[in-house]
Each structure stands twice: as structure tokens, then as C-alpha cells.
Design an enzyme around this catalytic site. Structure first.
Site, PDB file in Angstrom:
ATOM      1  N   LYS A   1      39.853  50.351  13.854  1.00 42.95           N
ATOM      2  CA  LYS A   1      39.280  50.513  15.203  1.00 42.95           C
ATOM      3  C   LYS A   1      39.281  52.000  15.583  1.00 42.95           C
ATOM      4  O   LYS A   1      40.240  52.716  15.282  1.00 42.95           O
ATOM      5  CB  LYS A   1      40.119  49.698  16.191  1.00 42.95           C
ATOM      6  CG  LYS A   1      39.570  49.648  17.611  1.00 42.95           C
ATOM      7  CD  LYS A   1      40.429  48.727  18.478  1.00 42.95           C
ATOM      8  CE  LYS A   1      39.957  48.662  19.913  1.00 42.95           C
ATOM      9  NZ  LYS A   1      40.807  47.786  20.758  1.00 42.95           N
TER      10      LYS A   1
ATOM     11  N   SER B   1      38.413  44.348  23.407  1.00 43.64           N
ATOM     12  CA  SER B   1      37.692  45.553  23.093  1.00 43.64           C
ATOM     13  C   SER B   1      37.534  45.804  21.595  1.00 43.64           C
ATOM     14  O   SER B   1      36.728  46.651  21.195  1.00 43.64           O
ATOM     15  CB  SER B   1      38.399  46.754  23.723  1.00 43.64           C
ATOM     16  OG  SER B   1      39.688  46.921  23.165  1.00 43.64           O
TER      17      SER B   1
ATOM     18  N   SER C   1      42.594  42.344  23.631  1.00 43.80           N
ATOM     19  CA  SER C   1      41.590  42.942  22.753  1.00 43.80           C
ATOM     20  C   SER C   1      41.630  42.614  21.273  1.00 43.80           C
ATOM     21  O   SER C   1      40.676  42.922  20.562  1.00 43.80           O
ATOM     22  CB  SER C   1      41.606  44.458  22.918  1.00 43.80           C
ATOM     23  OG  SER C   1      40.993  44.781  24.114  1.00 43.80           O
TER      24      SER C   1
HETATM   25  N1  GLN Z   1      40.190  43.329  28.891  1.00 41.57           N
HETATM   26  C1  GLN Z   1      41.393  44.048  29.155  1.00 41.57           C
HETATM   27  C2  GLN Z   1      41.085  45.362  29.835  1.00 41.57           C
HETATM   28  O1  GLN Z   1      39.931  45.681  29.931  1.00 41.57           O
HETATM   29  C3  GLN Z   1      42.171  44.269  27.903  1.00 41.57           C
HETATM   30  C4  GLN Z   1      41.586  45.262  26.979  1.00 41.57           C
HETATM   31  C5  GLN Z   1      42.470  45.543  25.810  1.00 41.57           C
HETATM   32  O2  GLN Z   1      43.264  44.698  25.391  1.00 41.57           O
HETATM   33  N2  GLN Z   1      42.365  46.739  25.280  1.00 41.57           N
HETATM   34  O3  GLN Z   1      41.970  46.038  30.271  1.00 41.57           O
END
Ligand code: GLN
Length: 483
Positions: A83, A158, A182
Site C-alpha cells: 500500500k 482505504s 481499511s
Molecule cells: N474509514 C475510516 C476513516 O476514513 C477508516 C480508514 C482507515 O482504516 N484507514 O477514517
């Protein structure tokens, strides 16, 4: 079977028995990327030449081990992708943000270093929501990643690029990160296995900090066994991350027979798609058929989890993002004064969700509102943690694992939630508590609604990854993930 469909274990066996070389594997994956990624857009960078030279070196190492009659590391010669918020030395690490468009990492993250020591092949860096803020990868400054099962839909986020890359056989496994959903959400949406480890199980050194008390890196792979292999490789104490724990995965097998599984009432209420519920209940029934005891539990502070998470996440993120000021990090722009420099770097370089987080977080941390928001959220975080402690407590006749959905609905249409941040945040309703409590959780493909995969979330107590992985692996064999 195509080379790119093989699991890590199968690749390892094939390499060992000279059925194919790491170069063959790498070329097959690169070919798939060429064929599919124009449309899917899982990758932000593909490092073709580097991958091939890594594969040649891995083949040499394998040949040498063979000549010496020794085995080689399980991940040697296996093509993966990382990632793009995790540092790989000499490679761009953009965080899917314009502000870091040209930033090149000067060192390897600890988990990348550990993978390289085993001899992995790194095919490239995968797409994400900018700075990992989001649940759909639509917040990437470089374009959305499409779901390989239905290209009109999101891959989740994400770590959407990491999930789509595995689902479309463009990498044998990937690394993702999970601050609030994510790893699990994209794993669920793309029908792969993703493990969010216990906070501290994997070093965060070399991960771009999103919300430091919530972030964890973890594996995303084709099956549970592969996740376990990668988790074993990247976990453990690291002197570069004081929050990392001296922890080694236990290997004893835990069977579904005789364990107690908690099903939280609050996770099956209003807003849950009935088709998702059916798939999750069916998976729970399968576990019961194997001899697990199923009990209903209460996680009564759950209703505050999203509000609590989005205050803590944005507060920490706003502080972490201060370093991207066009001077220390990030696009450097000239200006007639300091404000001008900021406007030209941060103003232009950050996308709208990132700006929203900075504003929300700065507000929660500001002196007049600190007690009402940030401090209060920390107190609620304590209550959420206590709910889980009570549920898992052996002295309270507690449960071994918790089973619930990952998200209330399957992958949604691209664009569907983009103009409504609150409805996007709602996608995280069943996942954020796990991060607030620092627990491990896995998404296991449990069925499909039409073409769309649905994941079962398996939550464990701290450092109980073994229990999760063991039971997930048993369940994986008896669940038909295609219906
Ligand atoms: N959807 C959550 C956020 O936007 C978690 C994102 C993540 O785990 N990086 O904060």
C-alpha cells in the site's frame, strides 16, 4: 490453473519442486497487471524492472538452498504489492496525495524490510484513499480503484488497491493498513482475506501516520493460511516503534468445537442489509454445526463508536498532517510570505476529505472545545474497550471470539456516497470499535449477493490472532463463499 491463482504455499511448493521459477511467477503477475490494471487502477506505481531483478536474485537463492539441501523462506520469490502509505526504499510513497506526488522513500518500513529479508518480489505500490482517509478509495488524488467483481462499484477502502490487486490476481498478497476499517472493508468488498492485527503486533515504523493510536498494518491475501504466513513474517518487536510488542504468534490449533462465539446484538440492528445479515447468520450457523457454542452478547457502547472514532481519528490526523507543510515534507512552493507558502503547498496539495479532517480535528483539539470533544471521546473510548474486556473476560464466562458483519452493505456504486461524507462514515459502523479497543479482527469471505462478496468479521481478544486464524481457516473450508 494459472500461476497467478496459486496461493503462497502452492507457489512455495512449486518453486521448491522446480515446477516454475520466481521469474515465471513475476512475469505472469506483471502480465496480469498490464492486462487488467488500466481499467481497475489498483496500482499507483509498478516497478517492473526492479521486480524482475528481485526475482532473478530469489531464483539464485532458491537454487543455492536446493544445492545445500536446505529449505528457503516461505516468502522467497513470492510477488507482492505494498500500500502506498508504507515506505519502500527508493520508491515513491505518495499516500495518494498530490502533496507527496514526488516524495521518494529514503528507507524501508520495518515490515517491508522483514519481507525483503525473506526474498519477496515487490511488484509495486497500491492505491488508497488520500492518507488512508476513507472507505472506498474514491478519495485518492490519482483516481478510484474499481471492484474486480463489478467495475461500476468501489473496491472498498482505504486499502482498495491492495484488495483489488489480490482479488484480480495482480499480486499474490499485499500489505494494507487499518485505522478504522481499511483492511477489513476492502477485503470484504473484494472477496479476499484481510487481517487487522492487534495494536502493537506489527511495527508501524515506516508507515505514514494517519491516527497513531489506531493505525496497524496487516496482510491481505487469497486465503487464511496465506494471511497467517505474512502475519508471522511481519509481526514482532521493533526497536524503532516503542508501541510494538514482543509477540510471537502461537501456533497451537484451536478448533471451533468447544469454543464460545459471541454475537453482538447491537451489530444486527437497523441499517443492516437483510441479505448481508442472512450470509453472516449462515456463517454463524456453520460454526455452530461444527460444535461452537453461540451466545448473544452486548456491546452497549457501540452506538457511540462512530462519533468517538471520528473525533479521535481527526484529532490525531490533524496533528500528524502538520508535517506536510511544504517545508519539512511535501511539495515545496514559493510564496511571498509563510501563509502564501502554506496556501500553495497545503491548500493545493490536500484533497477535500483531508482538509475536512484537519478542520474537524483542529476544532476538537482547540482549547475551548478540547474537554467537550477530544477528552469526552477518550472517555467513551474507555467504555468501548470495557465492553470488549467484559465480553472476553474468562472470569465472566466470556467468549473466545466475536462474529459479526464487516459492513452493513456490500460494495456500493462508485460516486454513490461521495457527496455525503456522513453516509460514507456510516460504512465503518461495525469496524471502528476494534481499532478503538486495539483488538485483532479478520474479514473472511462468507458468501455473495449476486456478484458481490460479503465478509464475516471475526474479532478476537488482544494478541489472540491464533484463535482467529485457526477458526477462520476451519470455517473457510466449509463455507461456500460463492453463494
Ligand atoms: N474509514 C475510516 C476513516 O476514513 C477508516 C480508514 C482507515 O482504516 N484507514 O477514517
Amino acid at each position: 490453473m494459472e500461476l497467478t491463482e496459486l496461493t503462497i504455499k502452492q507457489c512455495h511448493e512449486g518453486l521448491k519442486n522446480k515446477k516454475f521459477s520466481s521469474r515465471d511467477l513475476t512475469l505472469a503477475y506483471l502480465e496480469n497487471i498490464k492486462k487488467k490494471d488500466k481499467e481497475l487502477h489498483a496500482f499507483l506505481t509498478v516497478t517492473e524492472d526492479l521486480a524482475i531483478s528481485q526475482a532473478i536474485r530469489a531464483d539464485e537463492r532458491i537454487a543455492l538452498s536446493r544445492a545445500e539441501g536446505q529449505d528457503f523462506p516461505m516468502l522467497c520469490g513470492i510477488p507482492c504489492a505494498i500500500k502506498d502509505n508504507i515506505l519502500v526504499e527508493g520508491q515513491k510513497c505518495t499516500n495518494a496525495s498530490k502533496i507527496l506526488e514526488n516524495y521518494v522513500a529514503s528507507y524501508d518500513a520495518t515490515c517491508v524490510k522483514k519481507l525483503k529479508e525473506q526474498g519477496v518480489i515487490i511488484l509495486g505500490k497500491t492505491n488508497l484513499d488520500e492518507f488512508a482517509f476513507g472507505s472506498s478509495t474514491e478519495n485518492s488524488a490519482f483516481g478510484v480503484t474499481k471492484n474486480p467483481h463489478d467495475k461500476t462499484r468501489v473496491a472498498g477502502g482505504s486499502s482498495g488497491g491492495s484488495a483489488a490487486a489480490v482479488a484480480a490476481n495482480m499480486a499474490c498478497f499485499t500489505l494494507g493498513t487499518d485505522t478504522g476499517c481499511s483492511i477489513r472493508t476492502p477485503a470484504s468488498f473484494c472477496g479476499i482475506v484481510g487481517l487487522k492485527p492487534t495494536y502493537g503486533a506489527v511495527s508501524r515504523y515506516g508507515l505514514t501516520a494517519s491516527a497513531s493510536s489506531l493505525d496497524q498494518m496487516g496482510p491481505m491475501a487469497k486465503n487464511v493460511e496465506d494471511c497467517k504466513i505474512v502475519f508471522k513474517a511481519i509481526s514482532g518487536k521493533d526497536k524503532m516503534d516503542a508501541t510494538s510488542a514482543d509477540y510471537k504468534l502461537e501456533e497451537s490449533e484451536v478448533k471451533l468445537k468447544g469454543i464460545k462465539i459471541g454475537v453482538p446484538k447491537e451489530y444486527f440492528g437497523k441499517g443492516l442489509d437483510p441479505e448481508v445479515e442472512k450470509i453472516i447468520r449462515n456463517a454463524i450457523k456453520k460454526a455452530e454445526d461444527q460444535g461452537a457454542e453461540i451466545v448473544e452478547i452486548n456491546l452497549s457502547s457501540s452506538e457511540y463508536a462512530l462519533a468517538c472514532y471520528y473525533i479521535i481519528q481527526t484529532s490525531e490526523a490533524s496533528a500528524n498532517l502538520a508535517r506536510f507543510d511544504g517545508i519539512r515534507y511535501g511539495r515545496s512552493e514559493n510564496g511571498k510570505d509563510l501563509l502564501d507558502v502554506y496556501l500553495n503547498s497545503r491548500g493545493v496539495g490536500f484533497g477535500s476529505e483531508t482538509k475536512r479532517r484537519i478542520m474537524l480535528g483542529t476544532y476538537s483539539l482547540s482549547s475551548g472545545y478540547y474537554d467537550a470533544y477530544y477528552k469526552k471521546a477518550q472517555e467513551v473510548r474507555g467504555l468501548i474497550r470495557q465492553d470488549f474486556e467484559k465480553a472476553f473476560s474468562p472470569s465472566n464466562d466470556g467468549v473466545d471470539l466475536i462474529f459479526c458483519p464487516v459492513t452493513p452493505f456490500p460494495a456500493f456504486k462508485i460516486g454513490e456516497k461521495m457527496n455525503d461524507p456522513l453516509s460514507m462514515y456510516l460504512a465503518d459502523i461495525y469496524t471502528v470499535s476494534v481499532n478503538l479497543a486495539g483488538l485483532p479482527a479478520l474479514s473472511l469471505p462468507a458468501g455473495k449477493i449476486g456478484k458481490l462478496p460479503v465478509g464475516l468479521q471475526i474479532i478476537g481478544n488482544q494478541f489472540q490472532e491464533n484463535k482467529i486464524l485457526s477458526c477462520a481457516s476451519e470455517l473457510e473450508k466449509i463455507i461456500d463463499k460463492n453463494v
